[in-house]
Design an enzyme around this catalytic site. Structure first.
Site, PDB file in Angstrom:
ATOM      1  N   GLN A 147     -27.706  21.612 -34.614  1.00 51.21           N
ATOM      2  CA  GLN A 147     -27.473  20.307 -34.332  1.00 51.21           C
ATOM      3  C   GLN A 147     -26.595  19.853 -35.210  1.00 51.21           C
ATOM      4  O   GLN A 147     -25.734  20.057 -36.069  1.00 51.21           O
ATOM      5  CB  GLN A 147     -28.726  19.232 -34.761  1.00 51.21           C
ATOM      6  CG  GLN A 147     -29.099  19.539 -36.151  1.00 51.21           C
ATOM      7  CD  GLN A 147     -30.736  19.483 -36.475  1.00 51.21           C
ATOM      8  OE1 GLN A 147     -31.513  18.768 -35.565  1.00 51.21           O
ATOM      9  NE2 GLN A 147     -31.221  20.178 -37.490  1.00 51.21           N
ATOM     10  N   ASP A 202     -35.275  16.929 -45.593  1.00 55.29           N
ATOM     11  CA  ASP A 202     -34.743  15.621 -46.530  1.00 55.29           C
ATOM     12  C   ASP A 202     -35.955  15.638 -47.789  1.00 55.29           C
ATOM     13  O   ASP A 202     -35.304  15.055 -48.585  1.00 55.29           O
ATOM     14  CB  ASP A 202     -34.725  14.179 -45.775  1.00 55.29           C
ATOM     15  CG  ASP A 202     -36.027  14.003 -45.295  1.00 55.29           C
ATOM     16  OD1 ASP A 202     -37.207  14.009 -45.978  1.00 55.29           O
ATOM     17  OD2 ASP A 202     -36.147  13.404 -44.388  1.00 55.29           O
ATOM     18  N   GLU A 207     -38.551  24.090 -42.758  1.00 54.91           N
ATOM     19  CA  GLU A 207     -37.403  23.635 -42.143  1.00 54.91           C
ATOM     20  C   GLU A 207     -36.454  24.456 -41.374  1.00 54.91           C
ATOM     21  O   GLU A 207     -36.015  25.487 -42.078  1.00 54.91           O
ATOM     22  CB  GLU A 207     -36.542  22.837 -43.450  1.00 54.91           C
ATOM     23  CG  GLU A 207     -35.120  22.271 -42.930  1.00 54.91           C
ATOM     24  CD  GLU A 207     -35.206  21.416 -41.888  1.00 54.91           C
ATOM     25  OE1 GLU A 207     -34.323  21.459 -40.816  1.00 54.91           O
ATOM     26  OE2 GLU A 207     -35.969  20.143 -41.862  1.00 54.91           O
ATOM     27  N   ASP A 238     -37.600  28.950 -38.308  1.00 51.64           N
ATOM     28  CA  ASP A 238     -38.530  28.196 -37.149  1.00 51.64           C
ATOM     29  C   ASP A 238     -40.027  27.935 -37.601  1.00 51.64           C
ATOM     30  O   ASP A 238     -40.656  29.061 -38.252  1.00 51.64           O
ATOM     31  CB  ASP A 238     -38.487  29.051 -36.039  1.00 51.64           C
ATOM     32  CG  ASP A 238     -39.176  28.496 -34.713  1.00 51.64           C
ATOM     33  OD1 ASP A 238     -40.179  27.593 -34.749  1.00 51.64           O
ATOM     34  OD2 ASP A 238     -38.631  28.429 -33.592  1.00 51.64           O
ATOM     35  N   ASP A 281     -43.217  16.463 -39.891  1.00 51.98           N
ATOM     36  CA  ASP A 281     -41.918  15.525 -40.381  1.00 51.98           C
ATOM     37  C   ASP A 281     -40.670  16.460 -39.315  1.00 51.98           C
ATOM     38  O   ASP A 281     -39.918  16.928 -39.898  1.00 51.98           O
ATOM     39  CB  ASP A 281     -41.798  15.594 -41.672  1.00 51.98           C
ATOM     40  CG  ASP A 281     -40.899  14.749 -42.247  1.00 51.98           C
ATOM     41  OD1 ASP A 281     -40.564  13.849 -41.393  1.00 51.98           O
ATOM     42  OD2 ASP A 281     -40.514  14.421 -43.415  1.00 51.98           O
TER      43      ASP A 281
END
Length: 290
Positions: free
Chosen positions: A31, A86, A106, A138, A157
């Site tokens: 991304q 984050d 994550e 994943d 999240d």
């Protein structure tokens, strides 16, 4: 260079910041990650042009995603955060002294790297705490390989369900997830805006209610998301909405939880109360039993 930073939560809506400054742009294998500086909310980051977290209001989202569920559980010891690169959810979970282990699964290592550098107030050094285990990869694969009945809390999240995380917002994944949940576990996830994503919210709730006995919705205004934002807590045994303010206050005091900026026991019932306008927005897609 200053430039407008605009978000499109639906095809017919737009909002944003007129004078934002791009600090860094990274193209990861998964991304586009951007860090922006804004006069209103300070540093924030986006994924593929979508707002994720800002230093100025992250506490609203993260406190609601963590504390109502964690306080509903009488003694949470282990938590799984899906996404959460984050560090904001892990930071809030660490406020509960009984927590012995937090796994943050994550997908994108670049999210962790970039936000650790630019958003220190969000993670608060959470990844340096020995109770926090960061797993890059994943989240579905992690759940498939995890030991059984391991976690008391799960925090979704993640990016929204109309993203590469779509397969994690499904009854099939909830069924697999239950294999790693203890019997009194609870999960929390964000649903979206009833004004921008009413159909999506209703569909998510319908799937959750197939998988879990108790599904309770919360809502609060999140400035970065430009709207009232809905979340849910799901469990087979815990009804997070049923706790009284007195019980919650006792648990907050017993756990020594301090320095919260949005959530408090007196707010708990209001979070779980949906206005008539919100119910009307969702009603075209909700079944009568919902």
């Amino acid at each position: 260079m200053n430039a407008p930073l605009l978000f499109e939560p639906s095809p017919d809506a737009v909002y944003g910041f007129a004078h934002a400054r791009l600090v860094e742009r990274v193209q990861s294998p998964y991304q586009t990650i951007e860090i922006w500086d804004t006069p209103q909310l300070g540093r924030l980051f986006t994924l593929d042009g979508r707002p994720m977290t800002s230093a100025g209001d992250e506490f609203i989202y993260h406190e609601c995603m963590v504390h109502p569920a964690a306080l509903a559980h009488p003694a949470p010891r282990a938590a799984l955060v899906l996404g959460g690169g984050d560090g904001g959810a892990a930071r809030q979970l660490l406020k509960h002294p009984g927590i012995e282990r937090i796994v943050v699964a994550e997908l994108d290592a670049e999210v962790v790297r970039v936000t650790r550098e630019h958003l220190p107030d969000v993670h608060g050094g959470a990844f340096d705490d020995p109770r926090v285990e960061l797993v890059i990869g994943d989240a579905a694969h992690y759940v498939a390989a995890a030991a059984t009945a391991t976690f008391d809390l799960v925090v979704f999240d993640l990016t929204p369900p109309d993203s590469p995380a779509a397969s994690l917002y499904t009854p099939a994944f909830y069924a697999r997830l239950k294999r790693v949940l203890r019997s009194d576990a609870a999960l929390s996830l964000h649903l979206g805006s009833p004004y921008f994503h009413a159909q999506r919210v209703a569909e998510l709730l319908a799937d959750l209610r197939v998988a879990f006995t108790h599904v309770r919705t919360m809502s609060t205004f999140v400035p970065l998301y430009g709207s009232l934002w809905m979340m849910a807590i799901a469990s087979d045994t815990l009804d997070a909405a049923a706790l009284s303010a007195d019980t919650l206050a006792e648990r907050v005091a017993a756990r020594g939880i301090a320095s919260l900026r949005h959530y408090e026991p007196a707010l708990h019932a209001a979070l779980f109360s949906a206005s008539r306008a919100v119910r009307d927005k969702l009603s075209p897609w909700l079944t009568p039993s919902s």
